[in-house]
Scaffold this active site. Structure first.
Site, short mmCIF file in Angstrom:
data_model
loop_
_atom_site.label_atom_id
_atom_site.label_comp_id
_atom_site.label_asym_id
_atom_site.label_seq_id
_atom_site.Cartn_x
_atom_site.Cartn_y
_atom_site.Cartn_z
N CYS A 1 -1.38 0.67 7.37
CA CYS A 1 -2.82 0.39 7.51
C CYS A 1 -3.25 -0.85 6.74
CB CYS A 1 -3.66 1.59 7.06
SG CYS A 1 -3.38 3.08 8.04
N ARG A 2 -3.29 -0.74 5.40
CA ARG A 2 -3.89 -1.82 4.60
C ARG A 2 -2.98 -3.01 4.40
NH1 ARG A 2 -5.22 2.04 -0.26
NH2 ARG A 2 -3.35 2.94 0.67
N SER A 3 -1.72 -2.78 3.95
CA SER A 3 -0.89 -3.95 3.60
C SER A 3 -0.49 -4.81 4.80
CB SER A 3 0.32 -3.56 2.73
OG SER A 3 1.17 -2.66 3.39
N ASP B 1 -8.47 3.67 1.25
CA ASP B 1 -7.45 4.07 2.23
C ASP B 1 -8.17 4.56 3.50
OD1 ASP B 1 -5.50 5.21 3.72
OD2 ASP B 1 -4.67 6.43 2.10
N CYS C 1 0.88 -1.19 0.00
CA CYS C 1 0.00 0.00 0.00
C CYS C 1 0.91 1.23 0.00
CB CYS C 1 -0.97 -0.03 1.18
SG CYS C 1 -0.17 -0.06 2.81
P1 4NP Z 1 -1.76 2.71 4.11
O1 4NP Z 1 -2.44 4.04 4.72
O2 4NP Z 1 -1.22 3.13 2.76
O3 4NP Z 1 -2.89 1.77 4.01
O4 4NP Z 1 -0.69 2.31 5.09
C1 4NP Z 1 -1.80 5.28 4.79
C2 4NP Z 1 -0.86 5.50 5.76
C3 4NP Z 1 -0.26 6.75 5.85
C4 4NP Z 1 -0.62 7.76 4.97
C5 4NP Z 1 -1.56 7.52 4.00
C6 4NP Z 1 -2.15 6.28 3.91
N1 4NP Z 1 -0.03 9.04 5.09
O5 4NP Z 1 -0.39 9.94 4.32
O6 4NP Z 1 0.86 9.22 5.95
#
Ligand code: 4NP
Length: 161
Positions: free
Chosen positions: A17-19, A130, A12
């Site tokens: 969060c997701r991965s 997200d 991700c």
């Molecule tokens: P992920 O979520 O890509 O599912 O880990 C996010 C984590 C951090 C951010 C955006 C999405 N960020 O902008 O810091």
């Protein structure tokens, strides 16, 4: 399936969060099916903002609610990942574009890049949303999407043999 484990990298943006959730859910489902020895799983982010951090507490909480522990630390995708992994699973179209751009730039690697929701039966949206800027309900929703999609991916990989 037989032979060497199939290596699967879930990707991700931030790898918090997701991965990490996808990695934990895929590993738990593989264990439930008694095929955990057939896979090597990991996760990474296309960005380095959160490198070294544990999973977001909201992802860890929803995983724990379902009996899954998230133990990894965030890292960015590396050039070697395109060689080390058989399959790289992007959570959304933006992740896939970043991965394809990176691979072109590096002229490297044979890893197959696929979309997580291609394995979610009945998905109308190609992206795993997200949840970072939303509330806890978003994380529960993402959990359910990933549970369906990881189950579908396991079915597909079992059928390949
Ligand atoms: P992920 O979520 O890509 O599912 O880990 C996010 C984590 C951090 C951010 C955006 C999405 N960020 O902008 O810091």
């Amino acid at each position: 399936m037989s032979g060497a484990p199939v290596s699967v990298l879930f990707v991700c943006l931030g790898n918090i969060c997701r991965s990490p959730l996808a990695e934990g859910i895929f590993a738990a489902l593989a264990k439930e099916r008694g095929v955990e020895g057939e896979f090597h799983v990991d996760s990474a982010g296309t960005a380095a903002y959160h490198s070294g951090e544990p999973a977001d507490s909201r992802s860890a909480a929803v995983a724990a609610d379902h009996g899954i522990g998230l133990t990894g630390f965030a890292r960015q995708v590396t050039p070697r990942d395109f060689e080390r992994f058989d399959i790289i699973v992007a959570m959304d179209r933006s992740n896939r574009r970043s991965l394809e751009r990176l691979r072109r730039r590096l002229r490297g690697g044979l890893a197959e890049i696929v979309m997580m929701r291609d394995y979610d039966p009945g998905a109308r949206d190609p992206d795993v949303p997200d949840p970072y800027y939303g509330g806890p309900g978003g994380f529960e929703r993402v959990f359910r999407i990933l549970e369906r999609a990881c189950s579908g991916l396991l079915d597909e990989l079992a059928d390949r043999d």
